[in-house]
Each structure stands twice: as C-alpha cells, then as structure tokens.
Scaffold this active site. Structure first.
Site, PDB file in Angstrom:
ATOM      1  N   SER A 175     -36.768  24.430 -31.622  1.00  0.00           N
ATOM      2  CA  SER A 175     -35.423  24.911 -31.630  1.00  0.00           C
ATOM      3  C   SER A 175     -34.485  23.846 -32.033  1.00  0.00           C
ATOM      4  CB  SER A 175     -35.209  25.197 -29.834  1.00  0.00           C
ATOM      5  OG  SER A 175     -33.996  25.777 -29.764  1.00  0.00           O
ATOM      6  N   ASP A 228     -36.859  36.959 -30.663  1.00  0.00           N
ATOM      7  CA  ASP A 228     -36.118  35.740 -30.022  1.00  0.00           C
ATOM      8  C   ASP A 228     -34.732  35.703 -30.186  1.00  0.00           C
ATOM      9  OD1 ASP A 228     -35.358  33.151 -29.489  1.00  0.00           O
ATOM     10  OD2 ASP A 228     -36.419  32.202 -30.966  1.00  0.00           O
ATOM     11  N   HIS A 249     -38.576  32.673 -26.968  1.00  0.00           N
ATOM     12  CA  HIS A 249     -38.129  31.398 -27.662  1.00  0.00           C
ATOM     13  C   HIS A 249     -38.979  30.292 -27.819  1.00  0.00           C
ATOM     14  CE1 HIS A 249     -35.219  28.995 -29.803  1.00  0.00           C
ATOM     15  NE2 HIS A 249     -35.050  28.114 -28.697  1.00  0.00           N
TER      16      HIS A 249
END
Lengths: 404, 266
Positions: free
Chosen positions: B96, B218, B246
């Site tokens: 991320s 996602d 995610h």
C-alpha cells in the site's frame, strides 16, 4: 452454510457471515431489515464492502480485515453502512474468525448506534475543542515566556539608560560649574592686563589678549548651550494640549524680534492642536526660524512657508519589522535662503558647529531641534540646496498617549 | 550499527541468506502483516521486518509531527535502517502506501536498492479531472471521522497517561494489543499523509526495476490505478493477482509468495 435458527434469524442484532475473501455467505432477517432489503438473495454472494460507505470500506480493508485475520477477532468496530434506500446507518460490529469444514469464515454481528452515535459525535467535537483550547493555551504560554524575556531585556536597558543619564547630568553640572569659573577668571585676568599694562605691550600682544577674551566668551556660550541641551533630558514640564499654530506664531515673533530689522514674508497653514511640551516645541520652531533668518539670501525678501498634514506614521522607531500606525502631523518649514551643502544627513544633527560655505556657523540649533523632536518620539530631516533654500520636515505624533 | 534506529523502528532481522529483503507494512497495521509471507524467504534471504514510527512496537516518543507530515520522513527512516544494517542491493517490498515510501527512498539513494515490489500500490488516492484514484476528498474526510469514532475510547489526553502508568501495566498491554497497536493520534496523521499524498511525479523518476502486484477487486488500489502506475513507472512489471481485496499477503499468502519468488528469480 451456518445453520440459521429462527432465534438467530430474528435475533436483536444484525448477523452476517463472510468467507475469507469477504463474500457474504449468510445474513439474518434482522440485518436484512435494517438495511431495508427484502430478499436475502439480494445480499448473499455480494462482497461485504457493498454494505459500507467508501470510508468504511477503506477502514475495513486497512484495519478490520487484517485485525480479524491476524487476531482472530475484533471488537466494537465502528462502521457506517449504506442501506438499499441509500440511508446511512452507524453501527458497532463484533467479529470472530472460525474454521468450519476446513474453510475459513468470519462471523459478524452489527448493532445500530443511532442515538449513541450523536453522543459520540458530541464527545468528539468537545474533545477537539478541548485540544484546540489546549493548543491555544500552549501558544499563549509561549507568548508569555517571550514577553517575560523581553521585559527582562527592557528592564536592563532602562537601568543602563538611567545610569547613563545620571552620568551625563553629573558631567554637565561639572562643566557648567567647575569649568565656567576658571574661564571667567581667565577672562577677568586678560581684561586686567589689557587695562593695566596696555601701554607697555606691542599691538600684536594686545590682539592676542583680545583673542583670549573672545574665545572665553565663545566657550561660555557653548557651556550655556550644553547646559540647556542636557537639561532637555530631565523634563520638568508636563505634557499638554496646545495649538501648534499659536506656538509657531509666537516663536516667529520671538526670533524676528531678536534679529531686529528684518523683513520676512511669513505664512503658515492652520495647524491642529497637538500634545507635547509646549515650551520645547516653541524653542524648536524658534531655532528653525532663527536659522532661516540667519541664513537668508541678501538679494531677495526672505519667505518662510509652513505646512502641516496629518498622516499615518509608524510608531515604532527602533525595532525592525514592527508596525503600529498612528496619526502624526507632518510639518514642513521651507525658506528661500542661501541653503547649505549637506554632506551627511546625520552629521548635521550632531553636537558640533557646522560652518557653511559663507563662513557662518549653523550653530547648535539643529542638534537641539533633534533632541526636542526625539523627546516627542518624532522625526526630523533637513533638505537644502545652495542658493535654493532649505526645507525642514518634522513628524510629530498628535497624541502622546500610550496606545491601548 | 546504530542501535537507536533499530529500536526506534522495532527492526527484526532473520533468515539464513545474505541477500536482504525488507518488508514494509502499510497504513493500519504493523510488521505482523507479513507473518504469513516473510517466513517463506528466510531460507534464502536476510529478512528485515520493521514498524514505522507510530505503529506496532516502534518508539512513539520518536514521532515528530513535522518530520512525518510527509512520506519523505518515513523514507528517511527506511534509508537509516538500511544504513544501520549496512544493507546493499536491497529488495524492498512495500504494501500500500509503503510502495510510495519505497519509491521515494529509491529515488533518494538508488545505489542501495536492487528491486522494488509493490503490493496494492497507488501514487494518488484522490481523483483529479484527468486522473482516477478512486476517491473523493469527502471520502477521505469521512475516513478520518471513522478513525476518530473507532478510537473514541482512546482519549488523546488519557492514552499517554495510561501508557506511562507503571502501576497498571495491564492497561498498557491491553491498549497495545488493540488495532495492531497503533497510536490513534499518529494513525490519524498517517491516514492524512497517506491518502492526501501525490507521488505521480516520483514514480516517473524511479531508476530501480519494480513489480506491481495488483489485486483483483481492490477498492483502495483499483486496476485502473495499477495500470497508470505500470504505464508511468520506468522499468516496472505488473502482475494481476487472483487475490481480491487490499491485503493479498494476509488473505492469499501462497499466491503472494509465488508471484514474488517468480519475479525475483528472473
């Protein structure tokens, strides 16, 4: 599939089961109703994210899902759901991760907190206000600390100034009393020699004695002036409100009276009432006008013109980058006299005799003028051209009150 | 070796290999996120795990609002860890927001890095007229509100007082166990830095080969964002995973490991 008993189906909370990827595998009737759906098939097979607002989806992905996966359960997680009708529904969720028939599942219950939610929001906004107040308080404390520090510096400066002032007063007393007397004696002795043995001295020596006399006279004048200059430090007079027009007019008459037979075209604009030491201001303008008369041009009628405008001017005179604007009177005194050469603007206000190109002394008038203007927290500047006259510009605050 | 940096970021080194692989967690969790993936690399690599300041068991006292108001502050910490451990040819794996922290680090000191692997990366979360990030500003503001509501039990005034109460260690322990032990005040700031940052210029300057691991469905880093990254990042490869969501390293660790190993064997 979970065995959905009637008790669970109509339990007093929403119930949901999802698989490891977040797909909904079961929902109870209570939850279906809360979300304003009518058929379970509308929900089953959908991703759980579909029930959340976008913000709650992010929270689900970044916090809830890892938490349940890594810890096996999650408690009191706040989410905002989006009902079929589009209505938003605030809920608290508890969840547990389980393995059933070798398949990982997550079971969740949801309790709406509509009323409690309002209370929580109030709590949060109260906390935010408290935090802001705390921050402000920290800033205030910081400012207070700086102020205290500055006060300390200021206090030291004032104490130094007082010491310097006392020294100067002492010095000036010593000059006026202890030096005046020997000078007077020298003059008297020189006089006596001239009177008693004048006949037996060569003319050149007589001239020397007369020179001694002249120098003594000059010295005594200088001492009188220095005494007056220093005495301006210790102001006995109270500040008062007075008409500047009247003060200037009487200063003009006094200066013209001293000069004797002089014709002057004098005109002054109507000037406002200002606050200050009246006798000092009168002395200031007397000095300036006196200079104009002394250095008038022989080939034309002397004219003195005085103007005044109220302007906004910075009260701070020393500190950089500090501004507080107040009303000042900008006064100009212009004449058509001989003018003089200004080599250095600061120099002309110093305590020294300046000799103009015609061999005349400008005297100490300007130094005295600056002192008086400084006493009033104002500014003075002079512009002059040889043959073109002189302009004196003075800024004086209208009021001497401390700003509130 | 600078021990203060290693304790500040709770750095854990393991593995039998010499080639360093560094795993950086994303917003919302700590190094525990990698617990299903990192062990698979211990045989052949030197595995480095750590917590960003404010997360996990990092030193909360090291948090500086100014420094960490930009991803640059986090990147500096990554570089300091590399320096403290004298790492070279680092394989940096970022989840991320850490993907972009990796990009910033690699742009600052490219000589330290060998490969970058991005898991669910996004250079910009908020939509622009000519860019789709997936979110509007209002969504991010609501996220911050959601975080506040979830941390409501953690009074900003109370938490530090409890944490520093030596007579009641169970309180601290309880708080530390919740939410992957993230400090709520810092977590909120981290959320702001993460979701309001814009790294679209940084990716264009990247000189280190990289792999974009793009999940199916996602919502935080949608396919269109992965494609944008692939198009705009020099030297990047892209792999779309079967994994959804995610956090493929949590939900689908096997696939995640396989894809990473396949990329690294090239």
């Amino acid at each position: 599939m979970v065995q959905m008993s009637e008790d669970l189906d109509y339990a007093p909370c929403g119930f949901l089961e999802i698989d490891a990827s977040g797909t909904i595998t079961a929902i109870n009737a209570t939850f279906l109703d809360l979300l304003s759906y009518s058929e379970k098939n509308e929900i089953i097979g959908q991703h759980i994210e579909k029930l959340f607002t976008i913000a709650s989806r992010i929270f689900y992905q970044t916090h809830f899902f890892p938490l349940v996966q890594l810890h096996g359960n999650a408690q009191e997680i706040f989410f905002t759901l989006k009902a079929k009708s589009g209505e938003r529904l605030e809920v608290i969720c508890n969840a547990v991760s389980k393995t059933r028939a070798d398949t990982k599942i997550i079971q969740c219950i949801f309790i709406p907190i509509t009323e409690r939610g309002k209370y929580e929001r109030e709590l949060l906004s109260a906390r935010r206000r408290a935090e802001e107040a705390l921050e402000k308080n920290i800033e205030l404390n910081q400012a207070k600390k700086e102020l205290e520090l500055n006060s300390l510096v200021l206090d030291r400066k004032i104490s130094q100034l007082k010491q310097v002032n006392a020294d100067i007063t002492q010095f000036s007393k010593s000059i006026s009393h202890d030096i005046q007397e020997p000078i007077r004696k020298i003059a008297v002795l020189a006089d006596r020699i001239v009177v008693e043995v004048a006949g037996s001295l060569p003319a050149a020596r007589i001239e020397d004695l007369e020179k001694i006399n002249r120098e003594c006279k000059n010295l005594r004048q200088l001492i009188i002036f220095l005494d007056r200059f220093i005495s301006l430090n210790n102001v006995a007079e109270e500040m008062s409100l007075f008409s500047l027009s009247e003060a200037i007019l009487s200063a003009f008459h006094q200066a013209a009276g001293q000069a004797g037979e002089v014709h002057v075209a004098f005109n002054a604009e109507e000037l406002p009432i200002i606050e200050g030491y009246k006798s000092q201001i009168a002395l200031l303008f007397m000095n300036i006008i006196d200079n104009s008369i002394k250095f008038r041009s022989e080939d034309r009628l002397l004219s003195i013109h005085i103007t005044g405008d109220v302007v906004q001017h910075n009260t701070y005179r020393v500190l950089k980058n500090k501004y507080r604007y107040a009303e000042f009177l900008k006064i100009t005194v212009s004449d058509n006299g001989k003018g003089f050469l200004i080599k250095n603007e600061e120099e002309i206000f110093r305590l020294q005799k300046l000799i103009n190109d015609h061999g005349q002394a400008l005297g100490f008038g300007l130094a005295l003028s600056k002192k008086i203007v400084d006493n009033h927290f104002g500014n003075i500047s002079v512009a002059s051209t040889i043959g073109g006259g002189t302009i004196v510009t003075i800024f004086l605050p209208l009021s001497q009150q401390e700003p509130q | 070796m600078d021990a203060s940096i290693l304790s500040r970021n709770n750095v854990k080194v393991s593995g039998e290999g010499t080639r360093p692989i560094m795993f950086a967690h994303g917003f919302g969790c700590d190094q525990n996120m990698w617990r299903f993936v990192a062990p698979a690399f211990e045989k052949d690599y030197q595995v480095i795990l750590f917590d960003f300041v404010g997360s996990g068991k990092s030193d909360l006292a090291a948090y500086d609002a100014g420094k960490y108001s930009s991803l640059r502050g986090y990147a500096d910490d990554v570089l300091e860890i590399c320096e403290a451990l004298k790492l070279k040819n680092v394989i940096f794996v970022g989840h991320s927001v850490s993907s972009m922290i990796g990009v910033i680090s690699a742009n600052l000191q490219p000589q330290l890095f060998d490969r970058l692997i991005f898991v669910g990366p996004s250079p910009r979360y908020i939509n622009d007229p000519d860019y789709t990030g997936g979110f509007e500003q209002a969504d991010i503001e609501e996220l911050l509100e959601t975080m506040d509501r979830n941390y409501i039990g953690w009074s900003n005034f109370l938490a530090p007082a409890i944490m520093s109460n030596p007579d009641r260690p169970e309180l601290a322990a309880e708080l530390v166990e919740s939410f992957c032990s993230t400090d709520p005040v810092i977590a909120r700031k981290f959320a702001e830095v993460t979701f309001l940052s814009d790294n679209r210029q940084d990716i264009k300057k990247l000189k280190i080969p990289s792999l974009i691991m793009q999940c199916s469905e996602d919502m935080i880093a949608p396919l269109v964002v992965g494609e944008y990254l692939y198009k705009n990042t020099p030297g990047s490869a892209m792999k779309v995973l079967k994994a959804t969501g995610h956090c493929p390293h949590v939900s689908h660790p096997e696939e995640t490991i396989d894809v990473m190993k396949a990329y690294l064997s090239k």
